[in-house]
Design a protein around this motif. Structure first.
Motif, PDB file in Angstrom:
ATOM      1  N   MET A  77       0.841  -1.191   0.000  1.00 48.59           N
ATOM      2  CA  MET A  77       0.000   0.000   0.000  1.00 48.59           C
ATOM      3  C   MET A  77       0.883   1.251   0.000  1.00 48.59           C
ATOM      4  SD  MET A  77      -2.881   0.967   2.769  1.00 48.59           S
ATOM      5  CE  MET A  77      -4.333   1.696   2.100  1.00 48.59           C
ATOM      6  N   ARG A  78       0.584   2.173  -0.881  1.00 46.93           N
ATOM      7  CA  ARG A  78       1.330   3.417  -0.998  1.00 46.93           C
ATOM      8  C   ARG A  78       1.006   4.350   0.150  1.00 46.93           C
ATOM      9  NH1 ARG A  78       0.885   6.741  -6.476  1.00 46.93           N
ATOM     10  NH2 ARG A  78      -1.057   7.143  -5.458  1.00 46.93           N
ATOM     11  N   LYS A  79       2.038   4.951   0.727  1.00 44.91           N
ATOM     12  CA  LYS A  79       1.834   5.926   1.787  1.00 44.91           C
ATOM     13  C   LYS A  79       1.400   7.252   1.158  1.00 44.91           C
ATOM     14  CE  LYS A  79       4.019   8.098   5.715  1.00 44.91           C
ATOM     15  NZ  LYS A  79       5.240   8.324   6.450  1.00 44.91           N
ATOM     16  N   LYS A  80       0.365   7.826   1.722  1.00 43.34           N
ATOM     17  CA  LYS A  80      -0.177   9.085   1.204  1.00 43.34           C
ATOM     18  C   LYS A  80       0.707  10.249   1.648  1.00 43.34           C
ATOM     19  CE  LYS A  80      -4.443  11.765   1.338  1.00 43.34           C
ATOM     20  NZ  LYS A  80      -5.812  11.773   1.862  1.00 43.34           N
ATOM     21  N   VAL A  81       1.162  11.029   0.695  1.00 45.95           N
ATOM     22  CA  VAL A  81       1.939  12.228   0.985  1.00 45.95           C
ATOM     23  C   VAL A  81       0.983  13.257   1.592  1.00 45.95           C
ATOM     24  CG1 VAL A  81       3.304  14.081  -0.035  1.00 45.95           C
ATOM     25  CG2 VAL A  81       3.529  11.764  -0.909  1.00 45.95           C
ATOM     26  N   ALA A  82       1.420  13.871   2.668  1.00 48.24           N
ATOM     27  CA  ALA A  82       0.544  14.803   3.391  1.00 48.24           C
ATOM     28  C   ALA A  82       0.287  16.101   2.634  1.00 48.24           C
ATOM     29  CB  ALA A  82       1.145  15.113   4.763  1.00 48.24           C
ATOM     30  N   ASP A  83       1.279  16.603   1.965  1.00 49.09           N
ATOM     31  CA  ASP A  83       1.185  17.894   1.294  1.00 49.09           C
ATOM     32  C   ASP A  83       0.344  17.793   0.013  1.00 49.09           C
ATOM     33  OD1 ASP A  83       1.739  20.489   0.326  1.00 49.09           O
ATOM     34  OD2 ASP A  83       3.561  19.782  -0.670  1.00 49.09           O
ATOM     35  N   PRO A  84      -0.800  18.469  -0.054  1.00 44.41           N
ATOM     36  CA  PRO A  84      -1.651  18.377  -1.252  1.00 44.41           C
ATOM     37  C   PRO A  84      -0.945  18.829  -2.529  1.00 44.41           C
ATOM     38  CG  PRO A  84      -2.842  19.428   0.540  1.00 44.41           C
ATOM     39  CD  PRO A  84      -1.421  19.281   0.986  1.00 44.41           C
ATOM     40  N   LYS A  85      -0.137  19.876  -2.462  1.00 47.42           N
ATOM     41  CA  LYS A  85       0.554  20.360  -3.660  1.00 47.42           C
ATOM     42  C   LYS A  85       1.468  19.274  -4.218  1.00 47.42           C
ATOM     43  CE  LYS A  85       3.281  24.149  -5.517  1.00 47.42           C
ATOM     44  NZ  LYS A  85       3.921  25.439  -5.264  1.00 47.42           N
ATOM     45  N   THR A  86       2.184  18.585  -3.347  1.00 42.08           N
ATOM     46  CA  THR A  86       3.061  17.497  -3.771  1.00 42.08           C
ATOM     47  C   THR A  86       2.253  16.347  -4.362  1.00 42.08           C
ATOM     48  OG1 THR A  86       4.699  18.115  -2.104  1.00 42.08           O
ATOM     49  CG2 THR A  86       4.853  15.882  -3.002  1.00 42.08           C
ATOM     50  N   ARG A  87       1.148  16.006  -3.721  1.00 41.51           N
ATOM     51  CA  ARG A  87       0.297  14.922  -4.240  1.00 41.51           C
ATOM     52  C   ARG A  87      -0.238  15.266  -5.626  1.00 41.51           C
ATOM     53  NH1 ARG A  87      -2.445  14.867   0.769  1.00 41.51           N
ATOM     54  NH2 ARG A  87      -4.425  15.254  -0.269  1.00 41.51           N
ATOM     55  N   ILE A  88      -0.632  16.504  -5.806  1.00 41.50           N
ATOM     56  CA  ILE A  88      -1.148  16.932  -7.111  1.00 41.50           C
ATOM     57  C   ILE A  88      -0.064  16.804  -8.172  1.00 41.50           C
ATOM     58  CG2 ILE A  88      -1.992  18.918  -8.439  1.00 41.50           C
ATOM     59  CD1 ILE A  88      -3.293  19.867  -5.708  1.00 41.50           C
ATOM     60  N   LEU A  89       1.134  17.320  -7.880  1.00 41.16           N
ATOM     61  CA  LEU A  89       2.217  17.266  -8.868  1.00 41.16           C
ATOM     62  C   LEU A  89       2.642  15.831  -9.145  1.00 41.16           C
ATOM     63  CD1 LEU A  89       4.158  18.678 -10.758  1.00 41.16           C
ATOM     64  CD2 LEU A  89       5.713  19.018  -8.821  1.00 41.16           C
ATOM     65  N   GLU A  90       2.764  15.010  -8.116  1.00 41.87           N
ATOM     66  CA  GLU A  90       3.146  13.607  -8.327  1.00 41.87           C
ATOM     67  C   GLU A  90       2.106  12.869  -9.166  1.00 41.87           C
ATOM     68  OE1 GLU A  90       3.865  11.930  -4.444  1.00 41.87           O
ATOM     69  OE2 GLU A  90       5.885  12.796  -4.341  1.00 41.87           O
ATOM     70  N   THR A  91       0.843  13.121  -8.886  1.00 42.54           N
ATOM     71  CA  THR A  91      -0.228  12.479  -9.641  1.00 42.54           C
ATOM     72  C   THR A  91      -0.226  12.951 -11.089  1.00 42.54           C
ATOM     73  OG1 THR A  91      -1.551  12.268  -7.634  1.00 42.54           O
ATOM     74  CG2 THR A  91      -2.724  12.101  -9.743  1.00 42.54           C
ATOM     75  N   ALA A  92      -0.139  14.253 -11.300  1.00 45.51           N
ATOM     76  CA  ALA A  92      -0.106  14.798 -12.670  1.00 45.51           C
ATOM     77  C   ALA A  92       1.114  14.288 -13.418  1.00 45.51           C
ATOM     78  CB  ALA A  92      -0.119  16.321 -12.633  1.00 45.51           C
ATOM     79  N   THR A  93       2.248  14.210 -12.749  1.00 42.55           N
ATOM     80  CA  THR A  93       3.463  13.714 -13.385  1.00 42.55           C
ATOM     81  C   THR A  93       3.254  12.295 -13.886  1.00 42.55           C
ATOM     82  OG1 THR A  93       4.910  15.154 -12.097  1.00 42.55           O
ATOM     83  CG2 THR A  93       5.895  13.136 -12.949  1.00 42.55           C
ATOM     84  N   ARG A  94       2.728  11.448 -13.041  1.00 42.83           N
ATOM     85  CA  ARG A  94       2.490  10.050 -13.426  1.00 42.83           C
ATOM     86  C   ARG A  94       1.481   9.960 -14.574  1.00 42.83           C
ATOM     87  NH1 ARG A  94      -1.552   7.085 -11.726  1.00 42.83           N
ATOM     88  NH2 ARG A  94      -1.897   8.363  -9.868  1.00 42.83           N
ATOM     89  N   LEU A  95       0.390  10.684 -14.453  1.00 39.70           N
ATOM     90  CA  LEU A  95      -0.654  10.598 -15.475  1.00 39.70           C
ATOM     91  C   LEU A  95      -0.258  11.241 -16.796  1.00 39.70           C
ATOM     92  CD1 LEU A  95      -3.776  11.276 -13.215  1.00 39.70           C
ATOM     93  CD2 LEU A  95      -3.036   9.080 -14.176  1.00 39.70           C
ATOM     94  N   PHE A  96       0.343  12.422 -16.756  1.00 40.79           N
ATOM     95  CA  PHE A  96       0.772  13.073 -18.002  1.00 40.79           C
ATOM     96  C   PHE A  96       1.777  12.189 -18.736  1.00 40.79           C
ATOM     97  CE2 PHE A  96       0.084  17.738 -16.379  1.00 40.79           C
ATOM     98  CZ  PHE A  96      -1.285  17.590 -16.510  1.00 40.79           C
ATOM     99  N   TYR A  97       2.655  11.552 -17.985  1.00 40.00           N
ATOM    100  CA  TYR A  97       3.698  10.748 -18.624  1.00 40.00           C
ATOM    101  C   TYR A  97       3.167   9.401 -19.115  1.00 40.00           C
ATOM    102  CZ  TYR A  97       8.313   8.832 -19.603  1.00 40.00           C
ATOM    103  OH  TYR A  97       9.400   8.270 -20.235  1.00 40.00           O
ATOM    104  N   THR A  98       2.258   8.786 -18.380  1.00 45.61           N
ATOM    105  CA  THR A  98       1.806   7.454 -18.781  1.00 45.61           C
ATOM    106  C   THR A  98       0.620   7.455 -19.732  1.00 45.61           C
ATOM    107  OG1 THR A  98       0.424   7.225 -16.800  1.00 45.61           O
ATOM    108  CG2 THR A  98       2.672   6.333 -16.692  1.00 45.61           C
ATOM    109  N   GLN A  99      -0.288   8.435 -19.594  1.00 47.99           N
ATOM    110  CA  GLN A  99      -1.456   8.387 -20.467  1.00 47.99           C
ATOM    111  C   GLN A  99      -1.572   9.601 -21.382  1.00 47.99           C
ATOM    112  OE1 GLN A  99      -4.537   7.842 -17.490  1.00 47.99           O
ATOM    113  NE2 GLN A  99      -5.166   9.985 -17.625  1.00 47.99           N
ATOM    114  N   GLY A 100      -0.747  10.617 -21.167  1.00 42.86           N
ATOM    115  CA  GLY A 100      -0.748  11.786 -22.029  1.00 42.86           C
ATOM    116  C   GLY A 100      -1.397  12.991 -21.380  1.00 42.86           C
TER     117      GLY A 100
END
Length: 180
Positions: free
Chosen positions: A1-24
């Motif tokens: 299970m992935r540990k949730k990063v507390a900082d919302p800004k970091t979570r947003i950037l990490e999520t966008a990074t993964r999605l932009f790179y993997t699905q466009g």
């Protein structure tokens, strides 16, 4: 299970990074980013006022990540030819790590319009940094050879992404050895 990063800004950037790179970029919607980052819509817009601004943050993050990894991969080598070959080996390593997703910058470039000047400028800056880095390995060589090396590096990334295979990188290394 992935540990949730507390900082919302970091979570947003990490999520966008993964999605932009993997699905466009265009296939990734703001609603998906909000859902997967587990943030409120207001939180996303507090940190990134638009999808374009989030893309800019992604590209800046990716630039630092990619160059830090390239430098670490090649920093111990002092022989110019070995260092250059290691830069190409870095592409092989990245393909293995990232499942042949190719260059994040060229992937974004293929999805934006010429009107997205800020994003274009960031991509050009990244590519110029790469050209400068590769040229710095052989400072005494002429510009034509430096351009050939850069273009082989770029085409290796693109073609290995297209064919999902390492052969373009391996062939470029052979070509460069002939040129040197």
């Amino acid at each position: 299970m992935r540990k949730k990063v507390a900082d919302p800004k970091t979570r947003i950037l990490e999520t966008a990074t993964r999605l932009f790179y993997t699905q466009g970029y265009n296939a990734t919607g703001i609603n998906q980013i909000i859902k997967e980052a587990e943030v409120a819509r207001a939180s996303l817009y507090l940190h990134y006022q638009s999808k374009e601004e989030l893309c800019i943050a992604f590209l800046n993050f990716r630039h630092k990540y990619w160059f830090d990894a390239l430098m670490k991969f090649t920093e111990e080598l002092t022989d110019p030819e070995e260092k250059l070959m290691a830069a190409f080996d870095f592409l092989i390593s990245m393909n293995d790590q990232e499942d042949f997703r190719g260059c994040a910058f060229m992937n974004i470039l293929s999805e934006i319009s010429p009107a997205d000047q800020t994003i274009y400028t960031i991509i050009q800056h990244h590519k110029q940094n790469l050209r400068d880095y590769l040229a710095s390995i052989f400072p005494e060589q002429g510009q034509l050879l430096k351009d050939h090396i850069y273009l082989l590096f770029e085409s290796s990334m693109l073609e290995s992404h297209l064919y999902r295979d390492q052969w373009p990188i391996i062939q470029s290394k052979k070509t460069i050895k002939t040129l040197l």
